[in-house]
Design an enzyme around this catalytic site. Structure first.
Site, PDB file in Angstrom:
ATOM      1  N   CYS A  43       0.815  -1.210   0.000  1.00 24.44           N
ATOM      2  CA  CYS A  43       0.000   0.000   0.000  1.00 24.44           C
ATOM      3  C   CYS A  43       0.849   1.260   0.000  1.00 24.44           C
ATOM      4  O   CYS A  43       0.653   2.163  -0.815  1.00 24.44           O
ATOM      5  CB  CYS A  43      -0.945  -0.002   1.203  1.00 24.44           C
ATOM      6  SG  CYS A  43      -1.962   1.493   1.309  1.00 24.44           S
ATOM      7  N   CYS A  48      -1.730   1.583  -2.986  1.00 24.26           N
ATOM      8  CA  CYS A  48      -2.806   2.564  -2.901  1.00 24.26           C
ATOM      9  C   CYS A  48      -2.333   3.992  -2.664  1.00 24.26           C
ATOM     10  O   CYS A  48      -2.943   4.936  -3.186  1.00 24.26           O
ATOM     11  CB  CYS A  48      -3.812   2.147  -1.833  1.00 24.26           C
ATOM     12  SG  CYS A  48      -3.100   1.545  -0.296  1.00 24.26           S
ATOM     13  N   LYS A  51      -0.662   5.352  -5.940  1.00 24.25           N
ATOM     14  CA  LYS A  51      -1.721   5.352  -6.950  1.00 24.25           C
ATOM     15  C   LYS A  51      -2.675   6.518  -6.740  1.00 24.25           C
ATOM     16  O   LYS A  51      -3.054   7.211  -7.688  1.00 24.25           O
ATOM     17  CB  LYS A  51      -2.496   4.036  -6.887  1.00 24.25           C
ATOM     18  CG  LYS A  51      -3.683   3.963  -7.839  1.00 24.25           C
ATOM     19  CD  LYS A  51      -4.590   2.811  -7.457  1.00 24.25           C
ATOM     20  CE  LYS A  51      -5.236   3.051  -6.108  1.00 24.25           C
ATOM     21  NZ  LYS A  51      -6.052   1.908  -5.632  1.00 24.25           N
ATOM     22  N   TYR A 179     -10.202  -3.627 -10.533  1.00 19.73           N
ATOM     23  CA  TYR A 179     -10.081  -2.229 -10.143  1.00 19.73           C
ATOM     24  C   TYR A 179      -8.681  -1.678 -10.394  1.00 19.73           C
ATOM     25  O   TYR A 179      -8.519  -0.497 -10.729  1.00 19.73           O
ATOM     26  CB  TYR A 179     -10.510  -2.034  -8.693  1.00 19.73           C
ATOM     27  CG  TYR A 179      -9.575  -2.580  -7.644  1.00 19.73           C
ATOM     28  CD1 TYR A 179      -8.581  -1.788  -7.097  1.00 19.73           C
ATOM     29  CD2 TYR A 179      -9.706  -3.892  -7.181  1.00 19.73           C
ATOM     30  CE1 TYR A 179      -7.713  -2.276  -6.131  1.00 19.73           C
ATOM     31  CE2 TYR A 179      -8.845  -4.387  -6.219  1.00 19.73           C
ATOM     32  CZ  TYR A 179      -7.848  -3.574  -5.694  1.00 19.73           C
ATOM     33  OH  TYR A 179      -6.989  -4.076  -4.752  1.00 19.73           O
ATOM     34  N   GLU A 183      -8.287   1.564 -12.719  1.00 17.08           N
ATOM     35  CA  GLU A 183      -7.758   2.778 -12.094  1.00 17.08           C
ATOM     36  C   GLU A 183      -6.567   3.315 -12.885  1.00 17.08           C
ATOM     37  O   GLU A 183      -6.475   4.528 -13.153  1.00 17.08           O
ATOM     38  CB  GLU A 183      -7.364   2.498 -10.646  1.00 17.08           C
ATOM     39  CG  GLU A 183      -8.545   2.351  -9.710  1.00 17.08           C
ATOM     40  CD  GLU A 183      -8.153   1.939  -8.312  1.00 17.08           C
ATOM     41  OE1 GLU A 183      -8.933   2.208  -7.389  1.00 17.08           O
ATOM     42  OE2 GLU A 183      -7.071   1.342  -8.137  1.00 17.08           O
ATOM     43  N   HIS A 437     -28.808  19.944   1.195  1.00 19.37           N
ATOM     44  CA  HIS A 437     -28.974  20.472  -0.154  1.00 19.37           C
ATOM     45  C   HIS A 437     -28.169  21.750  -0.342  1.00 19.37           C
ATOM     46  O   HIS A 437     -28.133  22.592   0.559  1.00 19.37           O
ATOM     47  CB  HIS A 437     -30.465  20.770  -0.392  1.00 19.37           C
ATOM     48  CG  HIS A 437     -30.767  21.274  -1.758  1.00 19.37           C
ATOM     49  ND1 HIS A 437     -30.674  20.481  -2.873  1.00 19.37           N
ATOM     50  CD2 HIS A 437     -31.157  22.499  -2.192  1.00 19.37           C
ATOM     51  CE1 HIS A 437     -31.013  21.185  -3.931  1.00 19.37           C
ATOM     52  NE2 HIS A 437     -31.296  22.425  -3.543  1.00 19.37           N
ATOM     53  N   GLU A 442     -27.353  13.928  -0.942  1.00 23.75           N
ATOM     54  CA  GLU A 442     -28.757  14.015  -0.531  1.00 23.75           C
ATOM     55  C   GLU A 442     -29.638  13.013  -1.273  1.00 23.75           C
ATOM     56  O   GLU A 442     -30.692  12.610  -0.787  1.00 23.75           O
ATOM     57  CB  GLU A 442     -29.299  15.426  -0.741  1.00 23.75           C
ATOM     58  CG  GLU A 442     -29.391  15.857  -2.197  1.00 23.75           C
ATOM     59  CD  GLU A 442     -29.872  17.294  -2.323  1.00 23.75           C
ATOM     60  OE1 GLU A 442     -30.949  17.594  -1.767  1.00 23.75           O
ATOM     61  OE2 GLU A 442     -29.175  18.100  -2.967  1.00 23.75           O
TER      62      GLU A 442
END
Length: 467
Positions: A43, A48, A51, A179, A183, A437, A442
């Site tokens: 990682c 990660c 990346k 993924y 990615e 909002h 929402e």
């Protein structure tokens, strides 16, 4: 006095191993960690973290384009790949230093050598030193799978090498549809690389919700990424500073670089696990029980080497649970059933819980809620992108079984949604929550219309939900 050299010997100083070492040392255990490469694991060093830094870099191109619709005039922008790589390397070095410092402050001894298992309570270092341990923890992670041996496979790179390319290629072919592949496809495309994705299957992201995968494919194509399904790479040939890629359907593509991103394999080869009788799965993963214990009572394993869920936070939790249980007299196990996951594509994806197909396979009667809208930002930027959200709800109990998002900030939203699902949240809980909002989030609490599997959600022209 202990009859062992150490109470805990950890092989691998990645996220799971370092967490386990620190927590165990905090309980008074004498802990030693062996790491043959760099502290921090996949990682931090080649996964990660770098990346995500590259993802940030790739998104500025869209931001510059979007700015015009909001009155900004941005001219003369340029991108320098060596600068990004150098700055990334500085940050990785800083993080590695932090990992080392944290281990040191915890009283953990770091051994910069490869270690192998010699028995249930013994390890051997690369320099020949033999040590005994009351417990051994394997946390060696995984490595990219290169796939079948094809001509020129050695000419391709993996996700490991992608972070250290000397130059940014003008074009790239990426094989894979998980993924990691997608990615990298999106981030390189964002940096101006012409990207082609090649995949043997009929769809992307096989383990994700069908509709989310379909929408990502459409968005990637709209962003200029070519996607070739139902084909594989059968050969790679060097050609005048580029690579000629042969496909299984007879076509050829010339590209500056080729990446193989077709999965990862556990790092168990050559660890000597057979010396202790540790059982492995067919793919080389270490078999463990719910408490991360192998069939050998004194040997445990956490993280990607067990191939349960290949996610850094999962490895950290497994390492923590191991240390609490074995050294802290606080037994607990990790729940792998509700883990929020993000895919940092463009647009990004956030998911937690069951997909619709998984829920139906488990026998649930479902209510499906969906919404599809143009995000407010796009109304002025003019970008042709949409946000999609889907709730999978148990019709009998009203409990929300899964949430699937694709659109800007999906990763940030899904982490909070994961808390709700972990608490057993129901659709009624979502409904009685007042919306914030204007925001994309929402929509999670304003969906009211049920949809059948084949139904398309009502598509509003703008991001103006009914409030």
């Amino acid at each position: 006095m202990s009859s062992y050299d150490v109470d805990l010997f950890v092989i691998g100083a990645g996220s799971g191993g370092t967490r386990a070492a620190r927590i165990a040392a905090g309980y008074g255990a004498k802990v030693m960690v062996a790491e043959e490469y760099r502290v921090g694991g996949t990682c931090v060093i080649r996964g990660c973290v770098p990346k995500k830094l590259f993802v940030y870099a790739s998104r500025f191109a869209h931001e510059f384009e979007d700015a015009a619709g909001f009155g900004w005039s941005i001219a003369g922008t340029s991108f320098d790949w060596p600068t990004l790589v150098a700055n990334k390397d500085k940050e990785i070095a800083r993080l590695e230093g932090a990992y080392r410092a944290n281990l040191g402050r915890s009283g953990v001894e770091i051994v910069a050598q490869r270690a192998t298992v010699e028995g249930p309570h013994a390890v051997r270092l690369a320099d020949g030193t033999r040590l005994t341990a009351r417990y051994i923890l394997i946390a060696t992670g995984g490595h990219p799978n290169l796939g079948p041996a094809i001509p020129g496979r050695e000419l391709a790179i993996t996700s490991n090498e992608a972070f250290h390319l000397e130059r940014l290629p003008d074009s790239m072919v990426i094989q894979g549809a998980g993924y990691i592949a997608l990615e990298f496809a999106c981030l390189f495309a964002g940096l101006g690389v012409t990207v082609t994705v090649v995949h043997r299957g009929a769809r992307l992201l096989r383990e994700f919700d069908d509709e989310v995968a379909q929408r990502l494919e459409a968005e990637m194509r709209a962003n200029g990424i070519a996607i070739e399904l139902g084909v594989t790479i059968t050969g790679i040939h060097a050609e005048a500073g580029a690579k000629r890629v042969s496909l299984s359907d007879g076509r050829e593509i010339v590209a500056g670089e080729v990446m193989l991103a077709i999965g990862r394999q556990p790092n168990t080869s050559g660890l000597g696990l057979a010396n202790a009788g540790v059982e492995l799965a067919a793919n080389g993963a270490i078999k463990v029980d719910a408490g991360s214990r192998t069939n050998v009572p004194s040997i445990y394993a956490v993280g990607d080497v067990t191939d349960r869920l290949q996610l850094t936070p999962v490895a950290i939790r497994e390492g923590h649970a191991f240390a609490d249980t074995v050294f802290g007299d606080k037994p607990w196990t990790v729940d792998h059933s509700l883990v929020a996951t993000a895919v940092f594509t463009e647009p990004e994806i956030g998911v937690v819980g069951l997909t619709e197909a998984e829920a139906r396979a488990k026998g649930y009667r479902l209510d499906i809620y969906k919404t599809d809208f143009r995000p407010m930002k796009a109304t002025l930027s003019g970008r042709a992108t949409r946000t999609f959200m889907k709730l999978v709800v148990d019709q009998t109990t009203d409990r929300v079984l899964g949430v699937h998002l694709i659109g800007e900030a999906s990763a940030e939203m899904i982490q909070i949604v994961g808390i709700v699902l972990a608490m057993g949240g129901t659709k009624a809980d979502f409904d009685r929550t007042i919306a914030l909002h204007p925001s994309a989030a929402e929509e999670l609490v304003t969906m009211r219309t049920k949809h059948a599997s084949s139904d398309l959600p009502e598509q509003s022209a703008e991001s103006t939900p009914a409030i």
